[in-house]
Design an enzyme around this catalytic site. Structure first.
Site, PDB file in Angstrom:
ATOM      1  N   PHE A  33      -0.862  -2.738   8.290  1.00 52.24           N
ATOM      2  CA  PHE A  33      -1.534  -3.517   9.326  1.00 52.24           C
ATOM      3  C   PHE A  33      -1.031  -4.962   9.344  1.00 52.24           C
ATOM      4  CE2 PHE A  33      -5.059  -5.974  11.107  1.00 52.24           C
ATOM      5  CZ  PHE A  33      -5.375  -5.222  12.229  1.00 52.24           C
ATOM      6  N   GLU A  34      -0.656  -5.495   8.192  1.00 51.06           N
ATOM      7  CA  GLU A  34      -0.215  -6.883   8.072  1.00 51.06           C
ATOM      8  C   GLU A  34       1.277  -7.085   8.359  1.00 51.06           C
ATOM      9  OE1 GLU A  34      -3.977  -6.255   6.212  1.00 51.06           O
ATOM     10  OE2 GLU A  34      -2.091  -5.293   5.658  1.00 51.06           O
ATOM     11  N   THR A  44     -10.754  10.123   7.412  1.00 51.54           N
ATOM     12  CA  THR A  44     -11.381   9.376   8.507  1.00 51.54           C
ATOM     13  C   THR A  44     -10.344   9.054   9.576  1.00 51.54           C
ATOM     14  OG1 THR A  44     -10.916   7.178   7.602  1.00 51.54           O
ATOM     15  CG2 THR A  44     -12.915   8.300   6.805  1.00 51.54           C
ATOM     16  N   PHE A 101      11.222  -0.789  13.423  1.00 55.20           N
ATOM     17  CA  PHE A 101      10.032  -0.112  12.909  1.00 55.20           C
ATOM     18  C   PHE A 101      10.439   0.997  11.946  1.00 55.20           C
ATOM     19  CE2 PHE A 101       6.401   2.883  13.404  1.00 55.20           C
ATOM     20  CZ  PHE A 101       5.390   2.032  13.029  1.00 55.20           C
ATOM     21  N   PHE A 157       0.856  -1.187   0.000  1.00 52.86           N
ATOM     22  CA  PHE A 157       0.000   0.000   0.000  1.00 52.86           C
ATOM     23  C   PHE A 157       0.894   1.240   0.000  1.00 52.86           C
ATOM     24  CE2 PHE A 157      -3.235   2.944   1.593  1.00 52.86           C
ATOM     25  CZ  PHE A 157      -4.328   2.536   0.844  1.00 52.86           C
ATOM     26  N   HIS A 190      -9.310   6.145  10.286  1.00 52.40           N
ATOM     27  CA  HIS A 190      -8.654   4.892   9.907  1.00 52.40           C
ATOM     28  C   HIS A 190      -7.140   4.977  10.108  1.00 52.40           C
ATOM     29  CE1 HIS A 190      -8.250   1.089   7.786  1.00 52.40           C
ATOM     30  NE2 HIS A 190      -7.335   1.641   7.005  1.00 52.40           N
ATOM     31  N   ARG A 202      10.209  12.205   3.457  1.00 41.18           N
ATOM     32  CA  ARG A 202      10.745  11.216   4.396  1.00 41.18           C
ATOM     33  C   ARG A 202      11.257   9.958   3.692  1.00 41.18           C
ATOM     34  NH1 ARG A 202       7.046  10.223   9.306  1.00 41.18           N
ATOM     35  NH2 ARG A 202       8.982   9.401  10.138  1.00 41.18           N
TER      36      ARG A 202
END
Length: 156
Positions: free
Chosen positions: A58-59, A87, A114, A23, A89, A128
Site C-alpha cells: 500500500f505504501e 477477508t 509495477f 511485508f 483486505h 512467481r
C-alpha cells in the site's frame, strides 16, 4: 517510412530505484534478487541501483513517486507480494497499489514499473518469485530497462 521508437535492454549508464515491500519479505527478497541480477546482467552498475524498503504494498506508490521526484533515476521498479487471505483486505490493497503506481508513473515523468505480485497462495507466490513461473522481479527489471531506453529515445 514512419519513425519508430523501440526500447532496448542496454543498462550501461542508467540508474534505477527499487521500491520494495517488507511485508511478505520471504517472497520480496527473491523478487529483489531477480531484479538486481537482471539489471546487473544488462550493464547497470551495482552503485547505480538503490533500494527503498516500505512497510507494505500500500505504501509503495508514495515512495516510488518521491524517488522519481529526486530526478536521480531513469526508472523506478516497484516490488511487493500481496497474498489473498480470509477477508477482502487483499482486494483493497491490490487495487490501491496498482492504481497508485499507475498514477505515480503518469505524474513522475520517468517509467515506474509495477512488479507487485498478487497471489492466491504462498505456493503461487513462491512460483512467481523464481520457482516454476520465472521471477516477476526480473521481468519488472527488464520492463524498466526497456522503458527507460524508450523514454530516452523519445526525449531526444
Amino acid at each position: 517510412m514512419s519513425k519508430t521508437y523501440q526500447g532496448n535492454f542496454l543498462g550501461a549508464g542508467t540508474r534505477f530505484e527499487i521500491v520494495i515491500s517488507r511485508f511478505n519479505e520471504f517472497i520480496t527478497q527473491r523478487l529483489l534478487a531477480g531484479a538486481t541480477d537482471q539489471l546487473r546482467r544488462h550493464g547497470v552498475r551495482e552503485t547505480d541501483i538503490e533500494v527503498a524498503w516500505v512497510p507494505g504494498s500500500f505504501e509503495i506508490p508514495v515512495a516510488a513517486l518521491a524517488m522519481a521526484a529526486t530526478e536521480k533515476f531513469d526508472g523506478v521498479i516497484t516490488l511487493g507480494c500481496i497474498l489473498r487471505g480470509d477477508t477482502d483486505h487483499y482486494e483493497h490493497v491490490a487495487s490501491a497499489a496498482a492504481r497508485g503506481v499507475e498514477e505515480a508513473s503518469v505524474k513522475a515523468g520517468i517509467p515506474i514499473v509495477f512488479g507487485v505480485i498478487t497471489c492466491e497462495s504462498l505456493e503461487e507466490a513462491i512460483h512467481r518469485a523464481g520457482a516454476k513461473l520465472g521471477n516477476r522481479g526480473a521481468q519488472a527489471a527488464l520492463a524498466a530497462l526497456e522503458m527507460a531506453n524508450l523514454h530516452e529515445q523519445i526525449e531526444k
